[in-house]
Structures are given as C-alpha cells and as structure tokens.
Design a protein around this motif. Sequence first.
Motif, PDB file in Angstrom:
ATOM      1  N   THR A 324       1.025  -1.182   0.035  1.00 60.30           N
ATOM      2  CA  THR A 324       0.023   0.040   0.062  1.00 60.30           C
ATOM      3  C   THR A 324       0.789   1.300  -0.088  1.00 60.30           C
ATOM      4  O   THR A 324       0.569   2.364  -0.790  1.00 60.30           O
ATOM      5  CB  THR A 324      -0.820  -0.124   1.193  1.00 60.30           C
ATOM      6  N   LEU A 325       1.989   1.338   0.701  1.00 64.27           N
ATOM      7  CA  LEU A 325       2.818   2.435   0.816  1.00 64.27           C
ATOM      8  C   LEU A 325       3.418   2.601  -0.321  1.00 64.27           C
ATOM      9  O   LEU A 325       4.069   3.846  -0.836  1.00 64.27           O
ATOM     10  CB  LEU A 325       3.645   2.523   2.047  1.00 64.27           C
ATOM     11  N   GLY A 326       3.824   1.453  -1.070  1.00 62.54           N
ATOM     12  CA  GLY A 326       4.732   1.575  -2.377  1.00 62.54           C
ATOM     13  C   GLY A 326       3.748   2.395  -3.324  1.00 62.54           C
ATOM     14  O   GLY A 326       4.280   3.094  -4.197  1.00 62.54           O
ATOM     15  N   GLN A 327       2.447   1.909  -3.364  1.00 60.70           N
ATOM     16  CA  GLN A 327       1.462   2.843  -4.276  1.00 60.70           C
ATOM     17  C   GLN A 327       1.345   4.264  -3.871  1.00 60.70           C
ATOM     18  O   GLN A 327       1.462   4.977  -4.855  1.00 60.70           O
ATOM     19  CB  GLN A 327       0.152   2.162  -4.274  1.00 60.70           C
ATOM     20  N   VAL A 328       1.536   4.511  -2.718  1.00 62.41           N
ATOM     21  CA  VAL A 328       1.468   5.782  -2.273  1.00 62.41           C
ATOM     22  C   VAL A 328       2.666   6.680  -2.865  1.00 62.41           C
ATOM     23  O   VAL A 328       2.691   7.787  -3.490  1.00 62.41           O
ATOM     24  CB  VAL A 328       1.570   6.143  -0.669  1.00 62.41           C
ATOM     25  N   PHE A 329       3.727   5.881  -2.594  1.00 65.43           N
ATOM     26  CA  PHE A 329       4.807   6.788  -2.651  1.00 65.43           C
ATOM     27  C   PHE A 329       5.112   6.684  -4.564  1.00 65.43           C
ATOM     28  O   PHE A 329       5.575   7.868  -5.076  1.00 65.43           O
ATOM     29  CB  PHE A 329       6.379   5.882  -2.663  1.00 65.43           C
ATOM     30  N   GLU A 330       4.691   5.726  -5.217  1.00 63.12           N
ATOM     31  CA  GLU A 330       4.513   5.824  -6.676  1.00 63.12           C
ATOM     32  C   GLU A 330       3.561   6.913  -7.162  1.00 63.12           C
ATOM     33  O   GLU A 330       3.793   7.540  -8.240  1.00 63.12           O
ATOM     34  CB  GLU A 330       4.436   4.577  -7.492  1.00 63.12           C
ATOM     35  N   ARG A 331       2.573   6.839  -6.586  1.00 58.34           N
ATOM     36  CA  ARG A 331       1.517   7.690  -6.878  1.00 58.34           C
ATOM     37  C   ARG A 331       1.876   9.384  -6.747  1.00 58.34           C
ATOM     38  O   ARG A 331       1.746  10.184  -7.682  1.00 58.34           O
ATOM     39  CB  ARG A 331       0.298   7.626  -6.311  1.00 58.34           C
ATOM     40  N   ILE A 332       2.517   9.661  -5.666  1.00 58.68           N
ATOM     41  CA  ILE A 332       3.078  10.966  -5.393  1.00 58.68           C
ATOM     42  C   ILE A 332       4.207  11.294  -6.182  1.00 58.68           C
ATOM     43  O   ILE A 332       4.210  12.476  -6.796  1.00 58.68           O
ATOM     44  CB  ILE A 332       3.866  10.868  -3.807  1.00 58.68           C
ATOM     45  N   ALA A 333       5.193  10.312  -6.972  1.00 59.75           N
ATOM     46  CA  ALA A 333       5.841  10.734  -7.946  1.00 59.75           C
ATOM     47  C   ALA A 333       5.369  11.017  -9.274  1.00 59.75           C
ATOM     48  O   ALA A 333       6.019  11.859  -9.817  1.00 59.75           O
ATOM     49  CB  ALA A 333       6.804   9.432  -7.974  1.00 59.75           C
ATOM     50  N   GLN A 334       3.989  10.629  -9.483  1.00 58.80           N
ATOM     51  CA  GLN A 334       3.637  11.048 -10.547  1.00 58.80           C
ATOM     52  C   GLN A 334       2.631  12.187 -10.487  1.00 58.80           C
ATOM     53  O   GLN A 334       2.651  12.900 -11.587  1.00 58.80           O
ATOM     54  CB  GLN A 334       2.419   9.863 -10.879  1.00 58.80           C
ATOM     55  N   LEU A 335       2.284  12.701  -9.353  1.00 56.40           N
ATOM     56  CA  LEU A 335       1.385  13.662  -9.338  1.00 56.40           C
ATOM     57  C   LEU A 335       1.950  15.044  -8.834  1.00 56.40           C
ATOM     58  O   LEU A 335       1.765  16.037  -9.238  1.00 56.40           O
ATOM     59  CB  LEU A 335       0.433  13.557  -8.017  1.00 56.40           C
ATOM     60  N   SER A 336       3.075  14.845  -8.131  1.00 56.27           N
ATOM     61  CA  SER A 336       3.900  16.036  -7.857  1.00 56.27           C
ATOM     62  C   SER A 336       4.888  16.568  -8.733  1.00 56.27           C
ATOM     63  O   SER A 336       5.508  15.754  -9.514  1.00 56.27           O
ATOM     64  CB  SER A 336       4.696  15.763  -6.434  1.00 56.27           C
ATOM     65  N   PRO A 337       4.862  18.212  -8.892  1.00 57.87           N
ATOM     66  CA  PRO A 337       5.885  18.696  -9.939  1.00 57.87           C
ATOM     67  C   PRO A 337       7.353  17.941  -9.544  1.00 57.87           C
ATOM     68  O   PRO A 337       7.626  17.973  -8.378  1.00 57.87           O
ATOM     69  CB  PRO A 337       5.874  20.047  -9.660  1.00 57.87           C
ATOM     70  N   ALA A 338       8.258  17.829 -10.402  1.00 60.10           N
ATOM     71  CA  ALA A 338       9.536  17.176  -9.982  1.00 60.10           C
ATOM     72  C   ALA A 338      10.420  18.283  -9.186  1.00 60.10           C
ATOM     73  O   ALA A 338      11.046  17.802  -8.300  1.00 60.10           O
ATOM     74  CB  ALA A 338      10.367  16.984 -11.118  1.00 60.10           C
ATOM     75  N   ALA A 339      10.069  19.602  -9.499  1.00 54.99           N
ATOM     76  CA  ALA A 339      10.971  20.294  -8.698  1.00 54.99           C
ATOM     77  C   ALA A 339      10.239  20.561  -7.178  1.00 54.99           C
ATOM     78  O   ALA A 339      10.976  21.373  -6.259  1.00 54.99           O
ATOM     79  CB  ALA A 339      10.611  21.914  -9.145  1.00 54.99           C
ATOM     80  N   ALA A 340       9.303  19.733  -6.543  1.00 56.00           N
ATOM     81  CA  ALA A 340       8.743  19.777  -5.346  1.00 56.00           C
ATOM     82  C   ALA A 340       8.597  18.309  -4.992  1.00 56.00           C
ATOM     83  O   ALA A 340       7.700  18.249  -3.758  1.00 56.00           O
ATOM     84  CB  ALA A 340       7.183  20.703  -5.300  1.00 56.00           C
TER      85      ALA A 340
END
Length: 416
Positions: A324-340
């Motif tokens: 579940t946490l793995g999906q959280v981390f991957e989803r955040i990497a998709q959603l957040s601007p790379a600079a943030a």
Amino acid sequence: MTSSSYPVVSVLRAPHTGYLLFTSLVGRLPGAMAALAIVQLVRSTSGDFGFAGLVTAVYVVAGAVGQPLLGRLIDRFGQVAILTVSGILSFLAFTGMALTLEPVPALAVALAAAAGVFTPPLEPALRALWPRLVSPGPHLKAAFSLDAGAQEIIFIIGPLLTVAGIAVFGPVGNLLFAGGLGLVGALAFVVNPAPRAASVRRHPDAAARPRVGTPILIPAVARIAVCTFGIGVPVGALTIVATASEVARNSDGLAGWILAVNALGALIGATVVGIRPLGSTPARLLTACGALLAVGYLPLAATALPTWAYVVAAGISGLMLPPTLGQVFERIAQLSPAAALTEANGWVVSAMTLGVGAGTLVAGAIVGAAGTPVVTWIVVGASAVTAGLALAALPGRAEVGEARSDPAARAETGSV
C-alpha cells in the motif's frame, strides 16, 4: 533465472541504490529509538512518565512539521547542504536534550522540538531519488516496495539498539547514541554521487527558476496525504491493541511478539511485491490496497482467538502495509511537480506519522476509559478509518495523465 526476472534484485544491483537505502535506514534510526530512549532516561531521573510522554509527543509532532519544510528546502537548494546542516542541528539538539532533561526540563522540551524539526528528511530524499536511479515500471514499483519494507527493519532494530545502548552507554549516552546514528547516516548518505549530482542539477538555476508552490495544495496530492493518514491509524492503534491483549490474556511479552510478527508480515509483503510487482497503475491500485490493508486488520478484532492464532493474525495484518505504501510513493512521484517532489514526500511522511500518533492516542484513551474489552471495537474502528480514507485516493477525471503532461517532471526523472 536472471536477475531481470526479479525487479527487486535488479534494483539492489543498480548503482548507488543499496548504499543509499542502507545509509538512509541508519539515518532514520533515531525515529525508532527516541521514544523508548526518552522514556528510559526520564525513568532513570525523575520517573515522571507523564513528562516522558510530553517530551516524546513534542519530538514526534515537531518531526511531522519539519519533514515537509526541510523537503521544500531540499527542492530549492539540493540534498547535500540541507541534509548535512539538519543532521548536525538535530544531533546537537539530541545532545542538549539528553543533558538538560533532569536539570532544566523546560529547555529539554524545547530541544526535543528542535531535534524533531531538524530530523534529516532522508526518507523523502531517497524517494525523490528513486525515479532517477531506476527505470519506470516494475523496477520503480519494486524500489518503492523495497523502501517501504526496509522501513519495518528500523522498527525491529531500533528498540533493540536502544536496549543495547542503555546497557553500554547508560540512559544519557544512549540518547546521544541515537542522535549520533542520525548524523552518521545523513553524512554517509550525502557523500554518495547520487545526492550530490541531484544537488548540482538543482542548485545553479535555483535562483532563476520560478518558485513552485507547495505540493500539498495540489488537490490530488492532498488526497493522497489524507489516505496515508488513514493508513497510519491502525498501525498506531496496534501498539495499544497488542498491549491490551497482553494484559487481557495475562501473557507477559505477548505485545512484543504481536508487534514483531506484524513487522515480519510487512517484510514478507514487501518481499513478495518486490519479486512480483503489482501490475496495474497506482491510481487504480491505491484504494484497493488500502481496503485490503483495512480488511487484514479485522482478524485482530476476534479477541477470543487462541494466542497462537492471534499472533498469526498480527502477521496477516502487516502483509499489505508495504504494497500500500509503495502505491502511495509511486502515485506521489506521478502527481507532484519534479521540482517539489521531496517536499511532497515529506508531506506523506508527516501524514503517516500523524496517523500513527492519532491511532495510538485515541486507542490509548479508549482503553484507559473502558478497559481491554473494547479492543474489538478499536480494531474495527481503525480499519473503518483506513478503508474510508482510502477512498480519498480515487483519481478524478482531471488527474488522468496529469503527471505525463509536465515536461519538467519528465526531464528531471532521468538517471544519475
């Protein structure tokens, strides 16, 4: 069969990854040691458990505040400078706290806050590097799952190191030992080429680049943080559930076994998804994984189970945490601007921390008021919170393809 058949093996064999994972885990150890270390130090001096709880709570809450703030500074100025300075400041605060807990308690509380605020954000820093270090798809999924599973090792080793540290250095020296591990881990992390390369890429044009707003104001990121808070609630409640079960069954040491087997279940879950990553996208999987995590805790509501079966149930409840946490981390990497991205991961870390704290606090208050028979309802309630908040992670139509549409994000996710 080649290592490419097992993405987690390929991840560990990639340049820098094993070293960065290990040093980040060393640097994160104070988070798993501080609570017990503070309680034992207070016990050896004033013996006031209420004060020990206050100092620990201040440290934890301050850490939850500091992670996104330091993450934002990393996104602005690079990992090397911020991790180095925060590591030094946190160690100095740990040192001051250890030396002032007995003679100047008020100062010790302030220093506990400083130690928490300046905790080096190694967890979000590493997760911001994963997309640079490994290729997208199964390997990135395996990296995030490996990271989540390795986190469980900290909470197994941390209490053991605290016991050993007290035996070798005494209660005061043990708190210095915990802070020292954080500093050593942070300094070892930043001497690696990957954090230095990331810092070099960001720093020269940092002043010229327009500031990126805080990612927590992105609705999709905020919903992932809410979901992550829900994931932490049963994790925190389990500490109280385990202790209450030990009392109800009159079985000394049972709480330790429950927590250890729960962590073992999490390691098994991390290993399975590391070898065979989940095939779908995190946008589709996160809510389902959160619901399965909630369901996995429900057997612990059956307090009449034989002791051995209850311990097995604790292991089952841990299985879905790393996936579940793995999906959280991957989803955040998709959603957040790379600079943030570092700040965004910092918000997720804080959300998890606050969820764990809320679960522990509420469960402890309920058991304190109503006794151990309410354990069933605590488990059911915590699971309901997790399942309900997992719905927050469901993507809206506007989010489909959101991460792909950001050219800067794509440009900054190349390998080091």
